[in-house]
Design a protein around this motif. Structure first.
Motif, PDB file in Angstrom:
ATOM      1  N   ASN A   1       0.827  -1.215   0.000  1.00 48.97           N
ATOM      2  CA  ASN A   1       0.000   0.000   0.000  1.00 48.97           C
ATOM      3  C   ASN A   1       0.859   1.264   0.000  1.00 48.97           C
TER       4      ASN A   1
ATOM      5  N   TYR B   1       0.276   3.861  -2.953  1.00 47.71           N
ATOM      6  CA  TYR B   1      -0.344   5.166  -2.718  1.00 47.71           C
ATOM      7  C   TYR B   1       0.689   6.278  -2.523  1.00 47.71           C
TER       8      TYR B   1
ATOM      9  N   ASP C   1       4.637   6.431   4.824  1.00 45.28           N
ATOM     10  CA  ASP C   1       4.818   6.940   3.459  1.00 45.28           C
ATOM     11  C   ASP C   1       4.484   8.417   3.383  1.00 45.28           C
TER      12      ASP C   1
ATOM     13  N   ILE D   1     -11.291   2.050   6.387  1.00 50.18           N
ATOM     14  CA  ILE D   1     -10.363   1.345   5.486  1.00 50.18           C
ATOM     15  C   ILE D   1     -10.074  -0.104   5.866  1.00 50.18           C
TER      16      ILE D   1
ATOM     17  N   TYR E   1     -13.539  -2.080   1.282  1.00 53.90           N
ATOM     18  CA  TYR E   1     -13.636  -0.613   1.307  1.00 53.90           C
ATOM     19  C   TYR E   1     -12.422   0.019   0.635  1.00 53.90           C
TER      20      TYR E   1
ATOM     21  N   VAL F   1     -11.042   3.956  -0.782  1.00 55.97           N
ATOM     22  CA  VAL F   1     -11.356   5.381  -0.826  1.00 55.97           C
ATOM     23  C   VAL F   1     -11.667   5.772  -2.270  1.00 55.97           C
TER      24      VAL F   1
ATOM     25  N   SER G   1      -7.817   2.281  -7.028  1.00 57.82           N
ATOM     26  CA  SER G   1      -7.389   1.033  -6.406  1.00 57.82           C
ATOM     27  C   SER G   1      -7.465  -0.121  -7.400  1.00 57.82           C
TER      28      SER G   1
ATOM     29  N   GLY H   1      -5.698  -3.324  -6.894  1.00 60.03           N
ATOM     30  CA  GLY H   1      -6.177  -3.449  -5.506  1.00 60.03           C
ATOM     31  C   GLY H   1      -7.545  -4.114  -5.437  1.00 60.03           C
ATOM     32  N   THR H   2      -7.765  -4.839  -4.341  1.00 59.60           N
ATOM     33  CA  THR H   2      -9.045  -5.523  -4.168  1.00 59.60           C
ATOM     34  C   THR H   2      -9.863  -4.918  -3.026  1.00 59.60           C
ATOM     35  N   GLY H   3      -9.205  -4.132  -2.188  1.00 52.93           N
ATOM     36  CA  GLY H   3      -9.898  -3.596  -1.019  1.00 52.93           C
ATOM     37  C   GLY H   3      -9.944  -4.592   0.122  1.00 52.93           C
TER      38      GLY H   3
ATOM     39  N   GLY I   1      -6.838  -6.010   1.342  1.00 56.68           N
ATOM     40  CA  GLY I   1      -5.525  -6.030   1.990  1.00 56.68           C
ATOM     41  C   GLY I   1      -5.548  -5.624   3.458  1.00 56.68           C
ATOM     42  N   LEU I   2      -6.160  -4.481   3.742  1.00 57.07           N
ATOM     43  CA  LEU I   2      -6.139  -3.997   5.123  1.00 57.07           C
ATOM     44  C   LEU I   2      -7.042  -4.817   6.053  1.00 57.07           C
TER      45      LEU I   2
HETATM   46  P1  ADP Z   1      -6.528  -1.944  -1.817  1.00 55.80           P
HETATM   47  O1  ADP Z   1      -6.415  -3.301  -2.418  1.00 55.80           O
HETATM   48  O2  ADP Z   1      -7.527  -1.082  -2.495  1.00 55.80           O
HETATM   49  O3  ADP Z   1      -5.196  -1.264  -1.619  1.00 55.80           O
HETATM   50  P2  ADP Z   1      -6.642  -2.136   1.092  1.00 55.80           P
HETATM   51  O4  ADP Z   1      -7.596  -2.899   1.939  1.00 55.80           O
HETATM   52  O5  ADP Z   1      -5.200  -2.512   1.178  1.00 55.80           O
HETATM   53  O6  ADP Z   1      -7.178  -2.232  -0.386  1.00 55.80           O
HETATM   54  O7  ADP Z   1      -6.798  -0.610   1.444  1.00 55.80           O
HETATM   55  C1  ADP Z   1      -8.091  -0.026   1.480  1.00 55.80           C
HETATM   56  C2  ADP Z   1      -8.054   1.407   1.011  1.00 55.80           C
HETATM   57  O8  ADP Z   1      -7.330   2.217   1.950  1.00 55.80           O
HETATM   58  C3  ADP Z   1      -7.316   1.607  -0.316  1.00 55.80           C
HETATM   59  O9  ADP Z   1      -8.158   1.420  -1.406  1.00 55.80           O
HETATM   60  C4  ADP Z   1      -6.856   3.063  -0.197  1.00 55.80           C
HETATM   61  O10 ADP Z   1      -7.909   3.933  -0.577  1.00 55.80           O
HETATM   62  C5  ADP Z   1      -6.608   3.234   1.292  1.00 55.80           C
HETATM   63  N1  ADP Z   1      -5.169   3.078   1.647  1.00 55.80           N
HETATM   64  C6  ADP Z   1      -4.570   1.969   2.140  1.00 55.80           C
HETATM   65  N2  ADP Z   1      -3.270   2.185   2.394  1.00 55.80           N
HETATM   66  C7  ADP Z   1      -3.036   3.483   2.058  1.00 55.80           C
HETATM   67  C8  ADP Z   1      -1.871   4.341   2.092  1.00 55.80           C
HETATM   68  N3  ADP Z   1      -0.685   3.894   2.523  1.00 55.80           N
HETATM   69  N4  ADP Z   1      -2.031   5.620   1.676  1.00 55.80           N
HETATM   70  C9  ADP Z   1      -3.224   6.090   1.235  1.00 55.80           C
HETATM   71  N5  ADP Z   1      -4.342   5.328   1.172  1.00 55.80           N
HETATM   72  C10 ADP Z   1      -4.255   4.058   1.580  1.00 55.80           C
END
Ligand code: ADP
Length: 256
Positions: free
Chosen positions: A160, A164, A187, A200, A205, A207, A212, A217-219, A221-222
């Motif tokens: 991420n 980002y 970062d 997030i 989810y 943003v 993404s 991105g799949t949403g 990861g977090l």
């Molecule tokens: P994704 O696969 O979209 O990266 P995540 O679950 O990893 O999904 O993250 C969810 C959302 O959180 C991302 O789509 C992004 O909008 C936001 N995000 C995650 N990490 C960061 C970061 N380091 N800086 C800015 N936005 C981030």
């Protein structure tokens, strides 16, 4: 569950007892809704690349395959769709691990080389974006943990941070021991608003969905980071300012 028992004497002189069991359904309903939302999100996310794959195969079979350039272009798109499906399936499976049925072995992780190895798989993007990456943690430090859970946590946070970051951005990675073991990824990227920070960690989810998805991105990861950190008995915290960057820190129990 609330178990209630009421005793009273009626006008007729008889002694009545009323037994009642009331279930607190709020939490059950909430879980049901989360499960339903998850299933509908999964189907939606899986449908998109499948629909695209079917569309392109049909067009190719209808004759487009005769033109070599079109054939190559379509195959490239289809490969992307297939890779996306593969990633979605892998992440959905990762999310379904609840740690109850699987026992993971502890392994000693050499943190510096472990971090370098993860970074090396993003070499291309790091170079393209001209990112400056610093690892602050000591190169002799180790942490003993359940590798299968620890690895995806760190990988997702680093991915991420790279994803980002803006061109020419900086990423700082630190790890070590305070009251607990910590792993921090900072970062100088696009940042996350306070409102979005609350959401997030939710499954699917994002943003900015388009951004993404465009970067693969799949949403999920977090949510994996959040779940696995919990399984390891730790917490994950975020400090972020829109336009300035984000810092994710995972705190885990000390083991070595
Ligand atoms: P994704 O696969 O979209 O990266 P995540 O679950 O990893 O999904 O993250 C969810 C959302 O959180 C991302 O789509 C992004 O909008 C936001 N995000 C995650 N990490 C960061 C970061 N380091 N800086 C800015 N936005 C981030």
């Amino acid at each position: 569950i609330l178990d209630m028992s009421l005793r009273f004497i009626e006008e007729d002189g008889n002694d009545y007892q009323v037994l009642g069991i009331a279930y607190d359904l709020t939490r059950v309903r909430q879980l049901e809704k989360m499960q339903k939302d998850f299933v509908s999100n999964v189907s939606h996310e899986l449908k998109t690349p499948v629909t695209s794959l079917l569309g392109f195969t049909e067009t190719l079979l209808d004759g487009a395959k005769e033109d070599p350039e079109t054939l190559r272009q379509f195959l490239e798109i289809m490969q992307k769709d297939a890779l996306r499906l593969q990633q979605l399936i892998q992440e959905i499976l990762q999310l379904s691990r609840d740690g109850k049925n699987i026992t993971y072995d502890d392994q000693q992780v050499m943190l510096f080389s472990f971090t370098q190895e993860i970074l090396s798989s993003y070499r291309k993007t790091i170079k393209e974006k001209n990112l400056k990456i610093t690892i602050l943690g000591a190169d002799t430090l180790t942490y003993t943990t359940k590798y299968e859970l620890f690895y995806p946590i760190v990988k997702n946070l680093i991915e991420n941070a790279i994803q980002y970051s803006k061109t020419g951005g900086t990423i700082t990675i630190d790890f070590g021991y305070k009251e607990q073991f910590f792993f921090m990824v900072k970062d100088s990227g696009i940042g996350i608003s306070t409102k979005d920070q609350e959401r997030i960690f939710e499954r699917f989810y994002r943003v900015d969905k388009a951004r993404s998805r465009h970067s693969g991105g799949t949403g999920l990861g977090l949510s994996i980071v959040h779940n696995y950190t919990e399984l390891l008995g730790g917490t994950v915290t975020i400090v972020s300012h829109l336009g300035l960057g984000s810092t994710f820190t995972v705190n885990l129990p000390k083991t070595t």
